[in-house]
Design a protein around this motif. Structure first.
Motif, short mmCIF file in Angstrom:
data_model
loop_
_atom_site.label_atom_id
_atom_site.label_comp_id
_atom_site.label_asym_id
_atom_site.label_seq_id
_atom_site.Cartn_x
_atom_site.Cartn_y
_atom_site.Cartn_z
N LYS A 301 0.85 -1.20 0.00
CA LYS A 301 0.00 0.00 0.00
C LYS A 301 0.88 1.25 0.00
O LYS A 301 1.70 1.43 0.91
CB LYS A 301 -0.90 -0.02 1.24
CG LYS A 301 -1.87 -1.21 1.24
CD LYS A 301 -2.30 -1.62 2.63
CE LYS A 301 -1.17 -2.31 3.38
NZ LYS A 301 -1.61 -2.87 4.68
N LEU A 302 0.73 2.08 -1.02
CA LEU A 302 1.54 3.28 -1.16
C LEU A 302 0.79 4.48 -0.59
O LEU A 302 -0.45 4.54 -0.66
CB LEU A 302 1.90 3.52 -2.62
CG LEU A 302 2.56 2.32 -3.33
CD1 LEU A 302 2.98 2.71 -4.74
CD2 LEU A 302 3.74 1.78 -2.54
N THR A 303 1.54 5.44 -0.04
CA THR A 303 0.91 6.53 0.68
C THR A 303 1.18 7.91 0.10
O THR A 303 0.42 8.84 0.34
CB THR A 303 1.37 6.53 2.15
OG1 THR A 303 2.80 6.63 2.20
CG2 THR A 303 0.93 5.25 2.86
N GLU A 304 2.25 8.08 -0.67
CA GLU A 304 2.54 9.40 -1.22
C GLU A 304 1.62 9.70 -2.41
O GLU A 304 1.37 8.82 -3.24
CB GLU A 304 4.00 9.50 -1.66
CG GLU A 304 4.99 9.54 -0.51
CD GLU A 304 6.37 9.95 -0.96
OE1 GLU A 304 6.51 10.44 -2.11
OE2 GLU A 304 7.31 9.79 -0.17
N PRO A 305 1.11 10.93 -2.51
CA PRO A 305 0.26 11.28 -3.66
C PRO A 305 0.97 10.99 -4.98
O PRO A 305 2.18 11.21 -5.11
CB PRO A 305 0.03 12.79 -3.47
CG PRO A 305 0.22 13.02 -2.00
CD PRO A 305 1.28 12.06 -1.56
N ASP A 306 0.23 10.46 -5.93
CA ASP A 306 0.71 10.12 -7.27
C ASP A 306 1.64 8.90 -7.30
O ASP A 306 2.14 8.53 -8.37
CB ASP A 306 1.45 11.31 -7.92
CG ASP A 306 0.55 12.53 -8.10
OD1 ASP A 306 -0.63 12.33 -8.37
OD2 ASP A 306 1.05 13.65 -7.92
N ALA A 307 1.91 8.28 -6.16
CA ALA A 307 2.80 7.10 -6.14
C ALA A 307 2.10 5.92 -6.81
O ALA A 307 0.95 5.61 -6.51
CB ALA A 307 3.19 6.74 -4.72
N THR A 308 2.83 5.26 -7.73
CA THR A 308 2.31 4.09 -8.43
C THR A 308 3.36 2.98 -8.36
O THR A 308 4.41 3.13 -7.74
CB THR A 308 2.01 4.41 -9.91
OG1 THR A 308 3.25 4.62 -10.60
CG2 THR A 308 1.12 5.64 -10.04
N PHE A 309 3.06 1.88 -9.05
CA PHE A 309 3.98 0.75 -9.09
C PHE A 309 4.79 0.72 -10.39
O PHE A 309 5.43 -0.29 -10.71
CB PHE A 309 3.20 -0.56 -8.91
CG PHE A 309 2.60 -0.69 -7.54
CD1 PHE A 309 3.34 -1.24 -6.50
CD2 PHE A 309 1.32 -0.24 -7.28
CE1 PHE A 309 2.80 -1.36 -5.23
CE2 PHE A 309 0.76 -0.35 -6.01
CZ PHE A 309 1.51 -0.90 -4.99
N ASP A 310 4.78 1.81 -11.14
CA ASP A 310 5.46 1.85 -12.43
C ASP A 310 6.97 1.69 -12.32
O ASP A 310 7.63 1.25 -13.27
CB ASP A 310 5.15 3.16 -13.15
CG ASP A 310 3.69 3.27 -13.58
OD1 ASP A 310 2.99 2.23 -13.54
OD2 ASP A 310 3.25 4.38 -13.92
N ASP A 311 7.54 2.05 -11.17
CA ASP A 311 9.00 1.96 -11.00
C ASP A 311 9.46 0.59 -10.53
O ASP A 311 10.66 0.40 -10.30
CB ASP A 311 9.48 3.03 -10.00
CG ASP A 311 9.34 4.43 -10.55
OD1 ASP A 311 9.34 4.59 -11.78
OD2 ASP A 311 9.21 5.37 -9.74
N PHE A 312 8.53 -0.35 -10.37
CA PHE A 312 8.92 -1.71 -9.98
C PHE A 312 8.82 -2.62 -11.19
O PHE A 312 7.75 -2.79 -11.78
CB PHE A 312 8.02 -2.24 -8.85
CG PHE A 312 8.45 -3.59 -8.34
CD1 PHE A 312 9.57 -3.72 -7.54
CD2 PHE A 312 7.73 -4.73 -8.68
CE1 PHE A 312 9.98 -4.95 -7.07
CE2 PHE A 312 8.13 -5.97 -8.21
CZ PHE A 312 9.26 -6.08 -7.41
N SER A 313 9.94 -3.23 -11.56
CA SER A 313 9.99 -4.10 -12.75
C SER A 313 10.17 -5.56 -12.37
O SER A 313 10.39 -6.40 -13.25
CB SER A 313 11.13 -3.67 -13.68
OG SER A 313 12.39 -3.75 -13.01
N GLY A 314 10.09 -5.87 -11.09
CA GLY A 314 10.30 -7.24 -10.64
C GLY A 314 9.03 -8.06 -10.63
O GLY A 314 8.09 -7.82 -11.40
N THR A 315 8.97 -9.03 -9.72
CA THR A 315 7.87 -10.00 -9.66
C THR A 315 7.20 -9.94 -8.30
O THR A 315 7.88 -9.92 -7.26
CB THR A 315 8.39 -11.42 -9.90
OG1 THR A 315 9.06 -11.47 -11.17
CG2 THR A 315 7.25 -12.42 -9.89
#
Length: 467
Positions: A301-315
């Motif tokens: 669960k991300l908390t910063e505004p506009d934070a997404t999972f786009d910067d994670f390229s793993g599994t």
């Protein structure tokens, strides 16, 4: 005279030089110069060969440098910065620090107390952070609270595989999901995020999808050989969590039916990296008495505004385990992802596995969590329990198999467009949101067995269209 007093009060650097079998930090004889540490001192505990050290002081010191030290905490550690490499740490008490850097080789074993870092925590080298176990009760976990950033570097890990539930009997009250009066048969693989296998295929999955804090379940075997489930990882970071290494809570196979995956619960400002987050169930052998375990649960669960999972390229995965010949596959676990701009009930639930012939992942019953922004089922089997009321604000994407039991309801809520993919048989299908647009994609076939109820208004109708 005043200047001399101030010089005497300044923090000193104390260098470890153990004398005999007394390895307590508080003992003056273990330090060069025969002076025990005082508040604010910097401590250097570096050895040519591995040395046992017992931390038995509870006042705050300055920077602590450890190398080739096998450290056991009997009191809470308060330090400015901690740098440790090539040793072990057994944390019977908590650690509070400004910064922590772990490198080289070694293992950190936690019990019930957390690690709290005001700024940044770096886990590097091939260091493994784990917790003690298996345990019958929820007595041990990896709990890390960070005011800045947490990084698990490539080669490093937070690994709680095979240290989960250790109930002494399958009928023990702490053996979650057991249905009294059922037979153990020839054994079974553990259930948690999804259905187990063998005699445990009738066990009820359990736990909280949004905030998983349960051990993975052990297996049952006719010869009393046990495989354990995954443990518990709880991370809360105000800054960024970077996973280039591994965070895992997997069930294992110890030559008998396998345990289920455990729990990984991460709350972070941002999330990135190229590593793996894994709560999969244990695989098993191919013979008829080998039973795999179900997947566990992951929530990020991300908390910063506009934070997404786009910067994670793993599994990120919580697959059900399988027999080595794939003739039997346990139910997948759950992966819940929430971006910084989403409320908890707007996050995405992902149920992904190895086959639609696998055991079910269950919503409802003893499982907490029935409201999501998007639901994605991929190569897996999902079942809505009796009287479960699932609410989906966005897309319902069925690339696997979905079964709805009698009395269950799927309700589309919110004002966003909802794409519906995949042939699905509902028991009750509901939409009460005026202006809601439901788009059936790729000629998917929808069946409603009990009740279809849509209620908009004359000025803002509900639209159901096939595209």
């Amino acid at each position: 005279m005043l200047l001399l007093l101030m010089m005497q009060l300044e923090a000193a650097e104390r260098v470890w030089n153990p004398a005999g079998n007394n390895v307590k930090v508080s003992s003056a004889e273990n330090w060069v110069g025969g002076q025990s540490p005082q508040a604010g001192d910097d401590l250097v505990i570096a050895n040519e060969t591995a040395s046992n050290v017992v931390w038995d002081i509870e006042f705050a010191v300055g920077d602590v440098y450890l190398n080739k030290a096998n450290l056991t905490l009997s009191k809470t550690m308060y330090v400015d910065s901690l740098v440790a490499s090539n040793g072990t740490m057994t944390l019977n008490s908590s650690v509070t620090a400004k910064n922590i850097t772990l490198g080289g080789t070694g293992t950190v074993t936690m019990k019930t107390s957390p690690i709290t870092v005001a700024e940044d925590f770096m886990i590097g080298g091939t260091v493994k952070v784990t917790h003690s176990g298996p345990s019958q009760f929820l007595t041990s976990l990896v709990e890390i609270n960070v005011g800045g950033n947490l990084k698990v570097a490539s080669g490093a890990s937070i690994n709680v595989d095979n240290v989960g539930r250790g109930a002494t009997s399958y009928k023990d009250a702490y053996f979650r999901g057991w249905i009294e009066g059922t037979s153990t048969g020839t054994g079974g693989g553990g259930a948690y995020g999804g259905m187990g296998t063998g005699c445990l295929s009738i066990m009820r999955p359990y736990g909280n999808i949004y905030s998983p804090r349960d051990y993975g379940q052990r297996s049952v075997s006719i010869n009393n050989t046990i495989s354990y489930g995954g443990g518990i990882v709880v991370i809360c970071a105000e800054g960024r969590v970077v996973v280039d290494g591994t965070i895992s809570s997997c069930g294992k196979y110890n030559g008998c039916p396998a345990g289920s995956g455990g729990s990984i619960d991460i709350t972070a400002g941002k999330f990135s990296g190229s590593g793996k987050v894994d709560a999969s169930g244990g695989n098993s052998g191919k013979d008829s008495n080998s039973y795999p375990g179900s997947g566990g649960r992951i929530a990020i669960k991300l908390t910063e505004p506009d934070a997404t999972f786009d910067d994670f390229s793993g599994t990120i995965m919580a697959y059900g385990g399988s027999r080595s010949n794939n003739s039997l596959i346990a139910g997948s676990g759950t992966v819940f992802l929430k971006t910084g701009d989403e409320a908890m009930n707007e996050g995405t639930l992902i149920v992904e596995g190895k086959s639609t012939k696998a055991g079910y992942t269950v919503l409802g019953g003893d499982v907490v969590g029935l409201e999501f922004g998007t639901l994605i089922v991929t190569n897996a089997s999902l079942r809505l329990e009796q009287n479960a009321h699932l609410k989906v604000a966005g897309d319902f994407l069925n690339y696997g198999r979905v079964e709805a039991l009698s009395g269950s309801t799927v309700e589309f809520v919110g004002t966003s467009i909802a794409n519906i993919v995949g042939d699905t048989a509902f028991k009750t299908l509901v939409c009460r949101q005026p202006g809601k647009n439901l788009q059936i994609k790729d000629s998917a076939l929808l069946a409603v067995d009990e009740l279809c109820y849509f209620s908009g208004d004359r000025l803002s109708r509900i639209t159901l269209a096939s595209q």
